[in-house]
Design a protein around this motif. Structure first.
Motif, PDB file in Angstrom:
ATOM      1  N   GLY A 335       0.848  -1.185   0.000  1.00 37.35           N
ATOM      2  CA  GLY A 335       0.000   0.000   0.000  1.00 37.35           C
ATOM      3  C   GLY A 335       0.883   1.234   0.000  1.00 37.35           C
ATOM      4  N   ASN A 336       0.452   2.269  -0.724  1.00 40.53           N
ATOM      5  CA  ASN A 336       1.266   3.467  -0.870  1.00 40.53           C
ATOM      6  C   ASN A 336       0.405   4.724  -0.767  1.00 40.53           C
ATOM      7  OD1 ASN A 336       2.217   5.577  -3.286  1.00 40.53           O
ATOM      8  ND2 ASN A 336       3.866   4.969  -1.906  1.00 40.53           N
ATOM      9  N   PHE A 337       0.933   5.738  -0.088  1.00 38.49           N
ATOM     10  CA  PHE A 337       0.306   7.060  -0.056  1.00 38.49           C
ATOM     11  C   PHE A 337       1.321   8.079  -0.538  1.00 38.49           C
ATOM     12  CE2 PHE A 337      -0.058  11.121   2.298  1.00 38.49           C
ATOM     13  CZ  PHE A 337      -1.202  11.601   1.692  1.00 38.49           C
ATOM     14  N   TYR A 338       0.880   8.924  -1.478  1.00 34.47           N
ATOM     15  CA  TYR A 338       1.770   9.939  -2.052  1.00 34.47           C
ATOM     16  C   TYR A 338       1.052  11.280  -2.058  1.00 34.47           C
ATOM     17  CZ  TYR A 338       4.750  12.395  -5.401  1.00 34.47           C
ATOM     18  OH  TYR A 338       5.576  13.298  -6.011  1.00 34.47           O
ATOM     19  N   ARG A 339       1.732  12.302  -1.592  1.00 35.99           N
ATOM     20  CA  ARG A 339       1.188  13.663  -1.622  1.00 35.99           C
ATOM     21  C   ARG A 339       2.297  14.630  -2.016  1.00 35.99           C
ATOM     22  NH1 ARG A 339      -2.499  17.432  -0.057  1.00 35.99           N
ATOM     23  NH2 ARG A 339      -1.727  19.319   0.986  1.00 35.99           N
ATOM     24  N   GLU A 340       1.991  15.448  -3.012  1.00 38.67           N
ATOM     25  CA  GLU A 340       2.958  16.448  -3.458  1.00 38.67           C
ATOM     26  C   GLU A 340       2.267  17.803  -3.582  1.00 38.67           C
ATOM     27  OE1 GLU A 340       6.001  17.496  -7.175  1.00 38.67           O
ATOM     28  OE2 GLU A 340       4.954  15.572  -7.107  1.00 38.67           O
ATOM     29  N   GLN A 341       2.794  18.783  -2.869  1.00 36.03           N
ATOM     30  CA  GLN A 341       2.307  20.152  -2.963  1.00 36.03           C
ATOM     31  C   GLN A 341       3.128  20.898  -4.006  1.00 36.03           C
ATOM     32  OE1 GLN A 341       2.853  21.158   1.263  1.00 36.03           O
ATOM     33  NE2 GLN A 341       0.685  21.668   1.337  1.00 36.03           N
ATOM     34  N   GLY A 342       2.428  21.598  -4.899  1.00 32.83           N
ATOM     35  CA  GLY A 342       3.121  22.406  -5.887  1.00 32.83           C
ATOM     36  C   GLY A 342       3.654  23.679  -5.269  1.00 32.83           C
ATOM     37  N   THR A 343       4.445  24.405  -6.031  1.00 36.60           N
ATOM     38  CA  THR A 343       5.008  25.661  -5.539  1.00 36.60           C
ATOM     39  C   THR A 343       4.057  26.832  -5.759  1.00 36.60           C
ATOM     40  OG1 THR A 343       6.174  25.910  -7.642  1.00 36.60           O
ATOM     41  CG2 THR A 343       7.388  24.912  -5.811  1.00 36.60           C
ATOM     42  N   VAL A 344       2.902  26.578  -6.416  1.00 40.21           N
ATOM     43  CA  VAL A 344       1.838  27.568  -6.535  1.00 40.21           C
ATOM     44  C   VAL A 344       0.743  27.165  -5.560  1.00 40.21           C
ATOM     45  CG1 VAL A 344       0.141  28.635  -8.075  1.00 40.21           C
ATOM     46  CG2 VAL A 344       2.405  28.025  -8.950  1.00 40.21           C
ATOM     47  N   ILE A 345       0.157  28.106  -4.851  1.00 41.30           N
ATOM     48  CA  ILE A 345      -0.826  27.781  -3.813  1.00 41.30           C
ATOM     49  C   ILE A 345      -2.031  27.050  -4.420  1.00 41.30           C
ATOM     50  CG2 ILE A 345      -0.124  29.704  -2.362  1.00 41.30           C
ATOM     51  CD1 ILE A 345      -2.617  31.220  -3.313  1.00 41.30           C
ATOM     52  N   ASN A 346      -2.608  26.165  -3.618  1.00 41.75           N
ATOM     53  CA  ASN A 346      -3.799  25.384  -3.996  1.00 41.75           C
ATOM     54  C   ASN A 346      -3.542  24.466  -5.179  1.00 41.75           C
ATOM     55  OD1 ASN A 346      -5.442  26.528  -1.963  1.00 41.75           O
ATOM     56  ND2 ASN A 346      -5.895  28.282  -3.260  1.00 41.75           N
ATOM     57  N   ASN A 347      -2.327  23.990  -5.327  1.00 41.00           N
ATOM     58  CA  ASN A 347      -1.976  23.068  -6.408  1.00 41.00           C
ATOM     59  C   ASN A 347      -1.283  21.853  -5.780  1.00 41.00           C
ATOM     60  OD1 ASN A 347       0.431  23.077  -9.131  1.00 41.00           O
ATOM     61  ND2 ASN A 347      -1.435  21.928  -8.921  1.00 41.00           N
ATOM     62  N   ASP A 348      -1.953  20.707  -5.785  1.00 39.40           N
ATOM     63  CA  ASP A 348      -1.342  19.528  -5.181  1.00 39.40           C
ATOM     64  C   ASP A 348      -1.900  18.252  -5.787  1.00 39.40           C
ATOM     65  OD1 ASP A 348      -3.732  18.558  -3.501  1.00 39.40           O
ATOM     66  OD2 ASP A 348      -3.473  20.589  -2.726  1.00 39.40           O
ATOM     67  N   LYS A 349      -1.211  17.166  -5.508  1.00 32.85           N
ATOM     68  CA  LYS A 349      -1.581  15.838  -6.006  1.00 32.85           C
ATOM     69  C   LYS A 349      -1.601  14.873  -4.832  1.00 32.85           C
ATOM     70  CE  LYS A 349      -0.020  12.232  -9.257  1.00 32.85           C
ATOM     71  NZ  LYS A 349      -1.060  12.372 -10.275  1.00 32.85           N
ATOM     72  N   ASN A 350      -2.669  14.071  -4.738  1.00 32.35           N
ATOM     73  CA  ASN A 350      -2.794  13.051  -3.694  1.00 32.35           C
ATOM     74  C   ASN A 350      -3.127  11.721  -4.356  1.00 32.35           C
ATOM     75  OD1 ASN A 350      -2.983  14.780  -0.974  1.00 32.35           O
ATOM     76  ND2 ASN A 350      -4.117  15.844  -2.578  1.00 32.35           N
ATOM     77  N   ALA A 351      -2.363  10.688  -4.039  1.00 37.82           N
ATOM     78  CA  ALA A 351      -2.575   9.377  -4.674  1.00 37.82           C
ATOM     79  C   ALA A 351      -2.507   8.274  -3.632  1.00 37.82           C
ATOM     80  CB  ALA A 351      -1.532   9.138  -5.769  1.00 37.82           C
ATOM     81  N   TYR A 352      -3.430   7.317  -3.758  1.00 40.68           N
ATOM     82  CA  TYR A 352      -3.488   6.149  -2.886  1.00 40.68           C
ATOM     83  C   TYR A 352      -3.425   4.910  -3.778  1.00 40.68           C
ATOM     84  CZ  TYR A 352      -5.478   9.723   0.192  1.00 40.68           C
ATOM     85  OH  TYR A 352      -5.698  10.865   0.911  1.00 40.68           O
ATOM     86  N   ASN A 353      -2.515   3.994  -3.460  1.00 42.03           N
ATOM     87  CA  ASN A 353      -2.313   2.825  -4.308  1.00 42.03           C
ATOM     88  C   ASN A 353      -2.305   1.547  -3.474  1.00 42.03           C
ATOM     89  OD1 ASN A 353       0.020   0.834  -5.491  1.00 42.03           O
ATOM     90  ND2 ASN A 353      -1.220   1.696  -7.121  1.00 42.03           N
ATOM     91  N   LEU A 354      -2.943   0.511  -3.985  1.00 37.91           N
ATOM     92  CA  LEU A 354      -2.927  -0.800  -3.343  1.00 37.91           C
ATOM     93  C   LEU A 354      -2.662  -1.860  -4.397  1.00 37.91           C
ATOM     94  CD1 LEU A 354      -3.378  -2.491  -0.759  1.00 37.91           C
ATOM     95  CD2 LEU A 354      -5.797  -2.651  -1.397  1.00 37.91           C
ATOM     96  N   ARG A 355      -1.666  -2.712  -4.157  1.00 32.69           N
ATOM     97  CA  ARG A 355      -1.298  -3.754  -5.119  1.00 32.69           C
ATOM     98  C   ARG A 355      -1.185  -5.106  -4.426  1.00 32.69           C
ATOM     99  NH1 ARG A 355       0.841  -5.089  -9.947  1.00 32.69           N
ATOM    100  NH2 ARG A 355       0.614  -2.952 -10.697  1.00 32.69           N
TER     101      ARG A 355
END
Length: 565
Positions: A335-355
């Motif tokens: 199981g994996n959790f990934y979160r990346e905040q961009g350098t511009v406000i209110n810009n981000d990526k959230n991903a949840y993975n299960l294999r």
């Protein structure tokens, strides 16, 4: 990460203790007289021995003294050797194809040594399309990147992690937006009008051109990546592989005790304007004075719009996995959790993975593999005006009212900026995001018909669904003209693939023959719908609250059947 750090510190502590003990022993010996130390403590002695490997004696092995390499010998045809060295010396044992060893003499007169074979890259097995080969058998241009080499990059995209690790492969990104996928070319752009993205193959089945499908795997689950660059790619996959092929192989369990691993990566992203600098209020005022007479009252505000539009983003990546099994049945679950905040406000990526990768040798001839994977992703997009306003808004204009609320430039008569907009005011009301769910299931069968002849059936089904929202509140500049507007789009994809392969493989002395026949059938379903509405109540981004439309709904449906032999 924390556990690894503790182990490293523990090793350092142990080393320090050993060094302290050695120092104490040395001081002890320094205080002894020659009789206590023994007359022959440092005297030369003759050592005899035999060097073998798992097949028997090894001739031609080099044995040298570490402190003086000019003192040395080699083994004879029976693997025997004799050498005279100091009793406290260290022997270096070298032979091509074997691991180099350091053997302390410690006063011994007889030393027998067993050599260990060194891993040779030429014997490494490489996945090349529908089959695998030893690296020494390859005559085409192939790059192989192991999971170990992919580490050290905080990314949720394997393509980003490949950057700089394979010759002839160029990976580029147009921005620091964490929701945008990088572009990749292999040996340059091969077509003017056609696509330039390489073909992506995951666990033996074709996924499609890179970037045309949502992610069906987590980089943390990748065992290796093979890149086919030349005619070998088109020879296996036809014209669709004209821009190269990326072959991703995910991890499987190994026989033995259960292995549980936890890994974490934390990184930080900082915005940068390079050598480009923005003026503050005083600098801009002084500049304007060279050709006009600005009002000194503008200096009461000194807003750094760039700092308000950007941020130091954090990237977090956490993976927990369990693997193991027996000689017949093996498993890998992660199981994996990934979160990346961009350098511009209110810009981000959230991903949840299960294999879950499972394999079982059902009989002596039949092997079954079941590969299940699910990825849920939510991308939040920055206001389209944020970065532009960060550059163009004037420092003379205030960002906030006296009560701390963002300024609405439309009702501020003293606003000096050209675009009459404050992204902070819009951001508190508007929404822009996309969520997606990608599920895949592989059922693979390998049946050994007779010696050297194997039939394989690899079957995959994927479900991909996205839902996107763009909402402009009536209280903002963007939504004012339509009294509030909402755009919804949804996409559904379903793909069924069956790849059946008959392979004959045999060796004749130094020659190796492989004959492969492949038949594939694929059916894809695609549905898309786009809706929009206006006249929405404030704070209600729901299509049922709209009383009018901006344009007629649109969408489409497509069914595709492909057969390749």
């Amino acid at each position: 990460m924390k556990i690894k750090s503790l182990l490293i510190f523990g090793a350092v502590g142990l080393l320090w203790l050993n060094e302290s003990k050695a120092s104490a022993d040395l001081n002890h010996h320094a205080n002894l007289n020659p009789e206590e130390m023994g007359a022959n403590h440092f005297a030369d002695i003759t050592i005899k021995g035999k060097i073998t490997d798992k097949s028997g004696p090894v001739p031609g092995v080099t044995i040298t003294l570490k402190s003086n390499p000019s003192i040395g010998t080699s083994t004879d045809g029976s693997g025997n050797f004799a050498i005279t060295v100091p009793a406290d010396g260290i022997l270096i044992i070298k032979s091509v194809g074997f691991k180099t060893q350091e053997i302390p003499v410690q006063g011994k007169t007889t030393i027998n040594i067993s050599l260990e074979e060194e891993n040779n890259n030429l014997s490494d097995v490489v996945v090349v399309g529908y089959s695998s080969k030893k690296q020494g058998e390859l005559s085409s241009s192939v790059s192989v990147i192991s999971a170990e080499k992919l580490k050290g990059v905080a990314s949720n995209d394997v393509i980003s992690m490949i950057q700089g690790k394979a010759p002839g492969v160029v990976v580029s990104s147009g921005s620091g937006d964490p929701t945008s996928a990088p572009k990749m070319t292999i040996r340059g752009i091969g077509s003017i009008n056609g696509g330039t993205a390489p073909l992506l193959v995951v666990d033996g089945n074709i996924l499609g051109a890179y970037g045309t499908e949502g992610a069906t795997y987590s980089p943390n689950d990748v065992e290796s990546v093979t890149i086919l660059k030349d005619a070998a790619a088109t020879g296996l996959y036809g014209s669709r592989a004209g821009s190269g092929v990326i072959i991703v192989t995910t991890k499987t369990g190994k026989a033995g005790e259960a292995k549980i691993e936890f890994s974490s990566t934390v990184g930080f992203n900082s915005p940068s304007t390079g050598h480009f600098k923005l003026m503050n209020s005083q600098q801009l005022y002084d500049y304007q004075k060279t050709f006009s007479n600005p009002d000194p009252s503008v200096l009461k505000n000194d807003t750094n719009w760039w700092d308000l539009a950007t941020q130091n983003g954090m990237t977090q990546n956490y993976t927990l996995s369990a693997s193991g099994g027996t000689e017949k049945t093996r498993y890998y679950i992660a199981g994996n959790f990934y979160r990346e905040q961009g350098t511009v406000i209110n810009n981000d990526k959230n991903a949840y993975n299960l294999r879950a990768n499972l394999s079982s040798q059902l009989t002596k001839k039949l092997k079954l593999s079941l590969l299940l994977n699910g990825v849920f992703t939510r991308n939040n997009y920055a206001n389209s005006n944020t970065l532009g306003d960060g550059y163009l808004n004037l420092p003379f204009d205030p960002a906030y009212n006296a009560d701390g609320t963002p300024v609405d430039p439309r009702i501020t008569p003293t606003w000096k900026g050209r675009d009459v907009e404050n992204f902070l005011h819009s951001t508190q009301y508007n929404l822009s995001y996309q969520r997606s769910l990608n599920l895949s299931a592989d059922v693979n069968l390998d049946y050994n018909i007779v010696k050297n002849l194997t039939f394989s059936s690899y079957n995959r089904t994927t479900f991909y669904n996205t839902f996107a929202v763009d909402y402009y509140d009536k209280r903002t500049k963007e939504g004012g003209a339509t009294n509030g507007s909402l755009y919804n789009s949804t996409t559904y994809k379903n793909r069924l693939l069956s790849s059946n392969r008959l392979k004959y493989e045999n060796s004749f002395g130094e020659n190796h023959l492989t004959v492969l026949a492949v038949g594939e059938a694929e059916k894809s379903y695609y549905d898309e719908a786009n809706l929009n509405g206006k006249n929405l109540p404030a704070g209600r981004p729901v299509m049922s609250t709209a009383t009018d439309i901006i344009s007629n709904p649109s969408g489409g449906q497509m069914n595709i059947i492909l057969v390749n032999i």
